[in-house]
Scaffold this motif. Structure first.
Motif: not given
Length: 344
Positions: A331-343
């Motif tokens: 997670l990048d807490v500052m951006q409020g983003k979580k890694y999402q793997r693309e299939f």
């Protein structure tokens, strides 16, 4: 949806945030967790290993993010670091002494930025956790783990762990990822087989050598040995080795020179302090580490900036770190983003 929802929607117990170095975003991660729990109305207790929350970094003199506590939050910290802060109410003293005063329990009455300086000894940290959970009936205990003190991630202290990493580790992004991946592998060691665990727990020795059914105890005052001492121990060609305590590069170099033992067992992954280069070589020679008590690593958070504001492209670091550590959440807490793997 909040980026913590999927990971912590039903969390209870103890959670430690530990950093791989200074300025990797540990305090930002801690504040994000405090905010997440508070918005759900969950009672939270906060403490630390060492001191954190100062306005300026002691080494760089750069301004640091404050630890911000919400009304109703409980706090265990040395009394002298709080001064006469009015938003904080003293509940009781614990009898635990630190260089910054006696550790006491407080409750925050209104939003406040605080300095936290909790106990540094594991048995005292466990006692504070017990006071939070049993006496104050908090739902979640958050431990701010100092980067140079890994004891707070000991499974005997903390049920779950979040690791903070970031650009300050290296000016090379690939090296940041490699160093983080190495630490993740060390913290998430697989459990050792049950029969070996039982034999180890029945022995009080700091070092045990296994060769099939045979076990030999090595009586030494410490397990922190020089490479030459390890070489002497390995002359017996044991198949498995247990070490009660921290292990570092001296052991790794001796293992590589001796080409074994093939399995090294430690109490838990927080006791492993082997650099990434040697760790990779150990794996290549099929010398593996296991733990008596595995650590539950919940996620890795990343800080793409160096002290002073520059750093990596945040989306690129999130993508590459997330791919390298998958399926562990990143997670990048500052951006409020979580890694999402693309299939594809």
């Amino acid at each position: 949806m909040d980026h913590w929802d999927g990971l912590l929607h039903s969390h209870k117990g103890t959670l430690t945030v530990v950093g791989m170095a200074k300025n990797v975003g540990k305090t930002v991660t801690l504040n994000s967790l405090i905010d997440f729990f508070s918005r759900r109305g969950w009672t939270v207790g906060v403490t630390s290993v060492g001191r954190d929350g100062e306005r300026y970094d002691a080494l760089t003199q750069l301004r640091k993010p404050a630890i911000t506590l919400q009304p109703g939050t409980f706090l265990a910290t040395a009394d002298l670091v709080l001064g006469n802060q009015k938003p904080v109410q003293l509940l009781r003293y614990t009898g635990m002494r630190t260089p910054m005063g006696e550790v006491a329990l407080f409750q925050v009455k209104e939003t406040a930025d605080v300095v936290v300086a909790g106990p540094s000894k594991n048995h005292e940290l466990r006692k504070v956790v017990e006071l939070f959970l049993a006496d104050l009936k908090v739902r979640c205990v958050l431990i701010d783990g100092a980067f140079d003190r890994q004891s707070a991630v000991d499974p005997a202290v903390s049920g779950k762990v979040i690791l903070a990493s970031g650009a300050t580790l290296s000016r090379n992004m690939e090296e940041v990822i490699a160093l983080t991946k190495c630490r993740v592998e060390q913290l998430t060691l697989a459990p050792c087989p049950a029969p070996l665990k039982k034999m180890i727990e029945n022995s009080g020795a700091r070092i045990l050598l296994f060769d099939g059914e045979n076990i030999r105890e090595v009586s030494l005052p410490t397990a922190l040995l020089r490479k030459t001492a390890w070489r002497e121990i390995f002359r017996e060609q044991p198949s498995d080795l247990f070490i009660k305590g921290a292990v570092g590069n001296e052991l790794a170099e001796a293992l590589l020179e001796n080409r074994g033992p093939c399995r090294v067992i430690v109490p838990d992954g927080s006791k492993v302090f082997i650099d990434a280069f040697l760790w990779k070589r150990l794996a290549a020679q099929e010398i593996f580490f296991q733990a008596l008590h595995p650590i539950c690593l919940l996620a890795v958070t990343i800080n793409p900036t160096y002290p002073g504001g520059k750093g990596y492209d945040p989306d690129e670091l999130l993508e590459k770190m997330g791919s390298a550590l998958h399926p562990l959440p990143v997670l990048d807490v500052m951006q409020g983003k979580k890694y999402q793997r693309e299939f594809r």
